[in-house]
Design a protein around this motif. Structure first.
Motif, PDB file in Angstrom:
ATOM      1  N   ASP A  79      86.746  64.106  19.289  1.00 55.74           N
ATOM      2  CA  ASP A  79      87.495  64.676  18.156  1.00 55.74           C
ATOM      3  C   ASP A  79      87.537  66.072  18.377  1.00 55.74           C
ATOM      4  N   SER A  97      92.193  63.553  23.162  1.00 59.66           N
ATOM      5  CA  SER A  97      91.889  63.279  21.939  1.00 59.66           C
ATOM      6  C   SER A  97      91.374  61.671  22.023  1.00 59.66           C
ATOM      7  N   LEU A 100      94.964  57.270  19.133  1.00 59.23           N
ATOM      8  CA  LEU A 100      95.649  57.407  17.877  1.00 59.23           C
ATOM      9  C   LEU A 100      96.641  56.412  17.588  1.00 59.23           C
ATOM     10  N   SER A 101      96.530  55.584  16.528  1.00 58.20           N
ATOM     11  CA  SER A 101      97.521  54.538  16.307  1.00 58.20           C
ATOM     12  C   SER A 101      98.807  55.255  15.904  1.00 58.20           C
ATOM     13  N   LEU A 105      99.567  56.618  12.189  1.00 62.29           N
ATOM     14  CA  LEU A 105      99.996  57.923  11.899  1.00 62.29           C
ATOM     15  C   LEU A 105     101.276  57.909  10.952  1.00 62.29           C
ATOM     16  N   LEU A 110      96.384  57.032   8.796  1.00 62.83           N
ATOM     17  CA  LEU A 110      95.520  58.066   9.352  1.00 62.83           C
ATOM     18  C   LEU A 110      95.993  59.357   8.969  1.00 62.83           C
ATOM     19  N   TYR A 115      93.550  64.149  12.435  1.00 63.90           N
ATOM     20  CA  TYR A 115      93.752  63.483  13.791  1.00 63.90           C
ATOM     21  C   TYR A 115      94.474  64.280  14.724  1.00 63.90           C
ATOM     22  N   LEU A 116      95.346  65.097  14.350  1.00 59.20           N
ATOM     23  CA  LEU A 116      96.361  65.851  15.493  1.00 59.20           C
ATOM     24  C   LEU A 116      96.046  67.212  15.183  1.00 59.20           C
ATOM     25  N   LEU A 127      97.013  64.410  23.561  1.00 55.42           N
ATOM     26  CA  LEU A 127      97.013  63.654  22.520  1.00 55.42           C
ATOM     27  C   LEU A 127      97.322  62.059  22.931  1.00 55.42           C
ATOM     28  N   LEU A 129      98.077  58.255  22.187  1.00 55.64           N
ATOM     29  CA  LEU A 129      98.704  57.154  21.292  1.00 55.64           C
ATOM     30  C   LEU A 129      98.510  55.706  21.869  1.00 55.64           C
ATOM     31  N   CYS A 144     103.031  64.371  18.089  1.00 55.03           N
ATOM     32  CA  CYS A 144     102.024  65.332  18.745  1.00 55.03           C
ATOM     33  C   CYS A 144     102.664  66.428  19.397  1.00 55.03           C
TER      34      CYS A 144
END
Length: 381
Positions: A79, A97, A100-101, A105, A110, A115-116, A127, A129, A144
């Motif tokens: 994180d 990062s 991240l789904s 998002l 999320l 998360y971003l 970032l 994905l 992103c």
């Protein structure tokens, strides 16, 4: 990332902007002193001494990662707070990062702000994905880019069943055409370099990494990171770094090796043996956030330092204070307990400390008890 004439780790691509949240970020801590009382010298590797004056870097499209070292994406670990930890410990390459789904998002499952979120001192940052729907992945990639990412990375390596059951992560290695469509959609959606982190394949009988890599390159992917295991292996067995060399010979874009990097000497040995463009370090960096600086030092001087008890103590307290500041309390407490076990491994009396703090119910109490223990040990600042 930076052009050739920019200083390592700086950003110079026109139009790039860091994302600044409403939470104030403290200035990064200065690089710890290398005086003997703070950073003990003497870990030597004569076979690597004087190996090179500086570690090489690599280009991702119009930008450059220099040196060619990267913090691997790790769910629940990389994180914002931990990425800043490795920066303060001297890491000058790329940070990535946690996964991240794209669906999470876009559908709001999320918290995009959480998360971003990117701090000004994190660059260069990718970032990462996950997803199997080209249009959804393209939309998430645009998010992103809008939040100030320097690179968009696509996960094609996660072995977790909860990810692969949706044909995401390592499952994409079973369908080269779909993997290529996903990558192509992301490449066309953003102006940033797009990279992919992948594995060797689903299993030993489905070693598809070369076929998939060539398809990704043809879609405009700028670089590849290869975890040299199959999905079936998970994190068991040994990473097959001969496959990293094989991939490097098969494509013309940068190849970054990943898997089982435990210490600086091993890191340099793998780099030189495979001819890869860079290294990505995951679990070893959680236990030792100084490993990136140590790899550079070993490459340049043939030796590297070890952080002192006091230096480790300051790191723990600073990280936990930032976790509490960013919240929420439940997540902060969970991550504090996770990192406590990693950070204090090998410290005198650490086992009893972890046992005593394991029952803490709120993050402030854990931090207070930890600070008291460190003061009694003569380590707290």
């Amino acid at each position: 990332m930076n052009h050739e004439d920019a200083k390592p780790g700086s950003m110079d691509r026109e139009g790039m902007r860091p994302s600044v949240s409403s939470t104030p970020f403290a200035s990064p801590a200065p690089r710890p002193s290398t005086a003997r009382s703070e950073y003990e010298w003497g870990v030597n590797s004569p076979s690597l001494a004087g190996g090179c004056s500086a570690l090489p870097g690599y280009r991702l499209g119009p930008v450059r990662v220099s040196p060619g070292l990267a913090l691997a994406p790790m769910a629940g670990l990389t994180d914002l707070t931990f990425r800043r930890v490795v920066r303060r410990c001297g890491h000058r390459g790329l940070v990535v990062s946690e996964i991240l789904s794209s669906e999470g998002l876009i559908r709001g499952r999320l918290d995009a702000e959480e998360y971003l979120r990117i701090a000004p001192d994190e660059h260069p940052i990718a970032l990462q994905l996950s997803g199997a729907d080209p249009e959804r992945m393209a939309e998430a990639a645009r998010w992103c880019e809008g939040e100030g990412a320097d690179v968009v990375d696509i996960n094609m390596g996660c072995p977790a069943s909860k990810v692969t059951k949706g044909f995401c992560g390592a499952a994409l290695l079973r369908d080269t055409a779909l993997a290529a469509r996903v990558a192509g959609a992301v490449v066309r959606a953003v102006s940033l370099p797009v990279t992919v982190k992948m594995r060797l394949g689903w299993s030993e009988s489905e070693m598809t990494f070369l076929e998939v890599a060539r398809a990704l390159e043809s879609e405009g992917v700028a670089g590849l990171a290869l975890h040299a295991r199959t999905r079936k292996q998970g994190y068991s067995g040994e990473a097959d770094w001969g496959r990293v060399a094989q991939l490097k010979a098969a494509v013309s874009i940068p190849v970054v090796g990943n898997g089982d990097i435990r210490d600086p000497a091993q890191a340099l040995s793998l780099w030189r043996r495979t001819g890869c463009d860079g290294l990505m370090v995951g679990r070893a960096a959680v236990k030792n956030p100084w490993i990136f600086r140590q790899i550079e030092e070993l490459a340049m001087t043939g030796s590297y330092g070890q952080p002192s008890f006091e230096e480790r103590s300051r790191l723990i307290l600073g990280h936990f204070e930032e976790l509490i500041a960013l919240g929420p309390p439940g997540l902060a407490l969970h991550r504090m307990k996770t990192f406590l076990g990693k950070y204090t491994a090998g410290m005198p009396g650490a086992a009893s400390l972890r046992g005593a703090l394991g029952s803490a119910k709120e993050p402030g109490a854990l931090l207070e008890a930890l600070g008291e223990w460190l003061r009694e040990s003569g380590a707290a600042p």
